[in-house]
Design a protein around this motif. Structure first.
Motif, PDB file in Angstrom:
ATOM      1  N   GLN A  33      -7.353  -1.497 -10.197  1.00 39.86           N
ATOM      2  CA  GLN A  33      -7.794  -2.870 -10.480  1.00 39.86           C
ATOM      3  C   GLN A  33      -7.706  -3.727  -9.217  1.00 39.86           C
ATOM      4  N   CYS A  34      -8.449  -3.345  -8.187  1.00 33.99           N
ATOM      5  CA  CYS A  34      -8.292  -4.037  -6.899  1.00 33.99           C
ATOM      6  C   CYS A  34      -9.622  -4.222  -6.181  1.00 33.99           C
ATOM      7  N   MET A  52      -8.750  -9.046  -2.970  1.00 31.78           N
ATOM      8  CA  MET A  52      -7.902  -7.862  -2.859  1.00 31.78           C
ATOM      9  C   MET A  52      -8.426  -6.942  -1.759  1.00 31.78           C
ATOM     10  N   GLN A  53      -9.738  -6.773  -1.675  1.00 36.35           N
ATOM     11  CA  GLN A  53     -10.306  -5.917  -0.649  1.00 36.35           C
ATOM     12  C   GLN A  53     -10.034  -6.481   0.748  1.00 36.35           C
ATOM     13  N   TYR A  78      -0.969  -1.092  -2.688  1.00 36.89           N
ATOM     14  CA  TYR A  78      -1.295  -1.450  -4.075  1.00 36.89           C
ATOM     15  C   TYR A  78      -0.023  -1.778  -4.856  1.00 36.89           C
ATOM     16  N   SER A  79       1.006  -0.938  -4.723  1.00 38.38           N
ATOM     17  CA  SER A  79       2.261  -1.183  -5.430  1.00 38.38           C
ATOM     18  C   SER A  79       3.038  -2.345  -4.817  1.00 38.38           C
ATOM     19  N   ALA A  81      -1.228   2.134 -12.327  1.00 36.82           N
ATOM     20  CA  ALA A  81      -0.685   0.902 -12.920  1.00 36.82           C
ATOM     21  C   ALA A  81       0.142   0.111 -11.922  1.00 36.82           C
ATOM     22  N   GLY A  82       0.387   0.706 -10.725  1.00 38.09           N
ATOM     23  CA  GLY A  82       1.151   0.031  -9.686  1.00 38.09           C
ATOM     24  C   GLY A  82       2.527   0.607  -9.448  1.00 38.09           C
ATOM     25  N   TYR A  83       2.874   1.679 -10.172  1.00 41.32           N
ATOM     26  CA  TYR A  83       4.211   2.268 -10.082  1.00 41.32           C
ATOM     27  C   TYR A  83       4.164   3.541  -9.230  1.00 41.32           C
ATOM     28  N   TYR A  84       3.848   3.406  -7.971  1.00 44.38           N
ATOM     29  CA  TYR A  84       3.714   4.557  -7.083  1.00 44.38           C
ATOM     30  C   TYR A  84       5.081   5.105  -6.695  1.00 44.38           C
TER      31      TYR A  84
END
Length: 440
Positions: free
Chosen positions: A187-188, A193-194, A265-266, A312-315
């Protein structure tokens, strides 16, 4: 947990449900943004004061969830409650305000991280100078001013919504697009975000050049990796499995650029969490417990990249561990970690989904325990079987025996079914057993 639409129910209906609660310490209640700030900077908590009053009259403590997200995109959501209309009306002018996937589809579950510092939201005076973080803080402050006499005594916890379903994560698996056990979608893809990622890469390149190394730049050229993971799936990516994608299946996630993307991302998500916790502490000081809810994304846990969590962001990798960094953040602000899926057992899950809710719970609990971060729990879905209640009891007892007991367990969810003759004995027995659990 109270019904999601508790603020919209007839008061006598809610009172009857509350009267059935025996042996519990209190209730958790969603305080929905759109029901309390119908117009910019104008707050109305009149739907909630009678509910709090009913709880207090019954000697029930209150966990208040300041819900800056929508209701309707998660399993078990039986009502739809959207964001305030004045927020959604800004989307055509500022499309970056909402999370965007690869296909350019927006998520309406919550505002994007890109909105955190964007001064485009109107104030009570009509001037568009508020950021999303400003709006969240204004709401917290209005809540504090409205209920200050109860905060810390009757209202014993403030859970700050930090994303979809109130959880600190990206909206990577909304039910309207996703089916279990799909890995979800990044979701980026909005413009901000880019640009943030391009700036992040530029900073790394400059830093490496300054230190006399160009390994990152060299690898980037050799691998010819695109800036973002791009599956060109026309919406199918939500339900794909990692080995079906170039990013995870063809090894891109293991390259320097792939790892750097996932770390960025995370890290963005953690920055959002810190911003929210900082604002919450600024408003509530140390008068009340602050909590952060984290999703129990247990599917694909037994795969190499744990892709559902990463998206989901939990790398989690050998050099970046989201949960460890989260625990340090919660420790810094004295916040409680709320975790879900306590009713689940590995052997009950679909083998093809490569789940391990039990391993995930042990991992996150151990990290919280190592820093003495309060660890609270919930069930992910409504429990229908005795075995599910027994699982919660076993996990709670395990936490206790290992020296870091749960600070709280919140049962999902108070309903007509829960108090029905067919079910009431089951959960009442569960509450009794939780109370009787032996001390450490």
């Amino acid at each position: 947990m109270c019904p999601l639409n508790a603020a919209l129910l007839p008061r006598d209906t809610l009172a009857r449900l509350l009267d059935k609660l025996v042996g519990v310490e209190g209730i958790m209640l969603d305080v929905w943004w759109s029901l309390c700030e119908p117009t910019p900077g104008s707050f109305d908590f009149s739907r909630y004061r009678p509910i709090f009053q009913m709880a207090i009259e019954r000697n029930l403590k209150i966990q208040a969830v300041l819900s800056f997200h929508t209701c309707g995109e998660s399993e078990g959501d039986q009502v739809v409650i959207s964001l305030p209309p004045f927020i959604r009306q800004l989307q055509p002018q500022y499309p970056f305000l909402f999370y965007t996937d690869e296909d350019g589809e927006w998520s309406w579950e919550c505002l994007s991280l890109s909105a955190d510092h964007a001064k485009v939201f109107p104030s009570a005076q009509g001037v568009c100078r508020r950021t999303a973080l400003d709006m969240y803080e204004d709401f917290m402050r209005a809540f504090y001013e409205e209920f200050s006499s109860w905060i810390g005594t009757h209202i014993v916890q403030i859970q700050v919504s930090m994303g979809p379903s109130g959880e600190l994560r990206y909206p990577s698996f909304a039910l309207s697009r996703w089916k279990f056990p799909g890995m979800g979608a990044f979701q980026c893809y909005d413009e901000r975000m880019q640009q943030d990622y391009r700036d992040y890469i530029a900073a790394i390149t400059t830093r490496n050049h300054h230190h006399g190394t160009d390994s990152f730049h060299r690898r980037e050229k050799e691998e010819e990796v695109v800036v973002f993971p791009c599956y060109q799936t026309c919406g199918r990516g939500y339900n794909m499995l990692p080995w079906q994608t170039p990013f995870f299946g063809e090894g891109i996630a293991e390259t320097e650029r792939g790892k750097t993307f996932l770390e960025w991302y995370s890290s963005k998500l953690l920055c959002h969490g810190e911003d929210m916790l900082e604002r919450a502490r600024r408003v509530f000081h140390s008068q009340v417990e602050i909590a952060c809810k984290v999703a129990g994304i247990h599917w694909l846990y037994k795969t190499k990249h744990r892709a559902a969590e990463a998206i989901a962001g939990y790398y989690v990798s050998d050099r970046f561990h989201f949960y460890q960094r989260l625990a340090s953040l919660l420790k810094k602000y004295g916040a409680t970690w709320i975790f879900t899926c306590f009713e689940k057992r590995d052997e009950w899950e679909d083998k093809a989904a490569k789940c391990s809710p039990e391993s995930l719970i042990r991992e996150t609990w151990s990290i919280a325990a190592s820093l003495d971060v309060p660890f609270a729990a919930e069930n992910a879905l409504e429990m229908k079987r005795d075995e599910e209640y027994e699982q919660v009891l076993e996990k709670a007892d395990w936490c206790r025996r290992n020296g870091h007991p749960l600070s709280c367990f919140t049962l999902l969810r108070l309903s007509e079914e829960l108090i029905s003759p067919d079910h009431v004995d089951r959960w009442a027995t569960f509450v009794q057993h939780m109370q009787q659990s032996p001390p450490i």
